[in-house]
Motif scaffolding. Structure first.
Motif, short mmCIF file in Angstrom:
data_model
loop_
_atom_site.label_atom_id
_atom_site.label_comp_id
_atom_site.label_asym_id
_atom_site.label_seq_id
_atom_site.Cartn_x
_atom_site.Cartn_y
_atom_site.Cartn_z
N ALA A 33 0.83 -1.20 0.00
CA ALA A 33 0.00 0.00 0.00
C ALA A 33 0.86 1.26 0.00
CB ALA A 33 -0.94 0.00 1.20
N ASN A 34 2.02 1.21 0.67
CA ASN A 34 2.88 2.39 0.74
C ASN A 34 3.43 2.79 -0.63
OD1 ASN A 34 2.66 3.00 3.46
ND2 ASN A 34 4.36 1.68 4.03
N ALA A 35 3.59 1.84 -1.52
CA ALA A 35 4.08 2.16 -2.86
C ALA A 35 3.06 2.96 -3.65
CB ALA A 35 4.43 0.87 -3.60
N GLU A 36 1.78 2.79 -3.31
CA GLU A 36 0.71 3.45 -4.05
C GLU A 36 0.22 4.73 -3.38
OE1 GLU A 36 -2.34 0.54 -4.30
OE2 GLU A 36 -1.06 -0.93 -5.29
N ILE A 37 0.60 4.97 -2.15
CA ILE A 37 0.06 6.08 -1.37
C ILE A 37 0.88 7.35 -1.58
CG2 ILE A 37 -0.32 6.93 0.97
CD1 ILE A 37 -0.81 4.17 1.89
N PRO A 39 1.73 11.08 0.21
CA PRO A 39 1.81 11.48 1.63
C PRO A 39 0.52 12.08 2.17
CG PRO A 39 3.76 12.21 0.45
CD PRO A 39 2.82 11.66 -0.57
N HIS A 40 -0.22 12.79 1.34
CA HIS A 40 -1.45 13.41 1.80
C HIS A 40 -2.48 12.36 2.21
CE1 HIS A 40 -4.62 16.36 2.08
NE2 HIS A 40 -5.38 15.60 1.29
N ALA A 43 -1.45 10.66 5.45
CA ALA A 43 -1.73 11.51 6.60
C ALA A 43 -3.21 11.48 6.96
CB ALA A 43 -1.27 12.94 6.32
N GLU A 44 -4.08 11.48 5.95
CA GLU A 44 -5.52 11.41 6.22
C GLU A 44 -5.88 10.10 6.91
OE1 GLU A 44 -7.68 12.08 2.64
OE2 GLU A 44 -7.21 14.20 2.59
N SER A 45 -5.26 9.01 6.48
CA SER A 45 -5.53 7.72 7.12
C SER A 45 -5.06 7.72 8.56
CB SER A 45 -4.83 6.60 6.34
OG SER A 45 -5.37 6.47 5.06
N LEU A 46 -3.90 8.31 8.82
CA LEU A 46 -3.39 8.38 10.19
C LEU A 46 -4.29 9.23 11.08
CD1 LEU A 46 0.43 8.68 9.52
CD2 LEU A 46 -0.72 6.81 10.69
N VAL A 47 -4.84 10.30 10.52
CA VAL A 47 -5.77 11.15 11.28
C VAL A 47 -7.02 10.36 11.64
CG1 VAL A 47 -7.29 13.15 11.12
CG2 VAL A 47 -4.92 13.35 10.42
N LEU A 48 -7.54 9.58 10.70
CA LEU A 48 -8.72 8.76 10.99
C LEU A 48 -8.43 7.73 12.08
CD1 LEU A 48 -10.15 8.21 7.39
CD2 LEU A 48 -11.17 9.55 9.24
N VAL A 49 -7.25 7.14 12.05
CA VAL A 49 -6.87 6.19 13.09
C VAL A 49 -6.80 6.90 14.44
CG1 VAL A 49 -5.03 4.67 13.94
CG2 VAL A 49 -5.68 4.61 11.54
N GLY A 50 -6.22 8.09 14.46
CA GLY A 50 -6.17 8.88 15.69
C GLY A 50 -7.56 9.22 16.20
N ASP A 51 -8.47 9.55 15.29
CA ASP A 51 -9.86 9.84 15.69
C ASP A 51 -10.53 8.61 16.30
OD1 ASP A 51 -9.61 12.44 14.81
OD2 ASP A 51 -10.66 12.08 12.91
N TYR A 73 3.90 14.13 7.89
CA TYR A 73 3.37 14.90 6.77
C TYR A 73 4.28 16.10 6.45
CZ TYR A 73 0.12 17.42 3.79
OH TYR A 73 -0.45 18.06 2.74
N PHE A 74 4.78 16.78 7.47
CA PHE A 74 5.59 17.96 7.23
C PHE A 74 7.03 17.63 6.84
CE2 PHE A 74 2.20 20.00 9.79
CZ PHE A 74 1.75 20.82 8.78
N VAL A 75 7.51 16.43 7.20
CA VAL A 75 8.86 16.03 6.80
C VAL A 75 8.88 15.75 5.30
CG1 VAL A 75 10.57 14.18 7.00
CG2 VAL A 75 9.56 15.18 9.04
N LEU A 76 7.81 15.12 4.81
CA LEU A 76 7.75 14.80 3.39
C LEU A 76 7.45 16.05 2.63
CD1 LEU A 76 5.68 11.54 3.69
CD2 LEU A 76 8.11 11.72 3.29
#
Length: 76
Positions: A33-37, A39-40, A43-51, A73-76
């Motif tokens: 999945a990382n090859a296809e993703i 960064p934006h 980051a949205e997926s990580l925010v949903l996990v945090g929620d 997100y800001f490093v990339l």
């Protein structure tokens, strides 16, 4: 990647926060999945996990996940 992100949101709407966490963590950590993703979307997926963590009352883990999201997100 849009479809899994929508699936995470749907799981959260139905109150299945644990399932949303598992799917989100899998999507973020999966090498295929990382090859296809871009960064934006990651980051949205990580925010949903945090929620989902926040809604389960795991506030510290939610804060750590959100901080990780913003730093990644800001490093990339």
């Amino acid at each position: 990647m849009e479809v899994p992100k929508d699936q995470i949101a749907t799981l959260m709407e139905h109150g299945l926060y644990n399932s949303a966490q598992m799917l989100g963590c899998f999507l973020v950590s999966s090498p295929a999945a990382n090859a296809e993703i871009n960064p934006h979307l990651k980051a949205e997926s990580l925010v949903l996990v945090g929620d989902s963590l926040y809604r389960e009352g795991e506030f510290r883990r939610a804060i750590v996940r959100k901080n990780h999201t913003f730093s990644a997100y800001f490093v990339l």
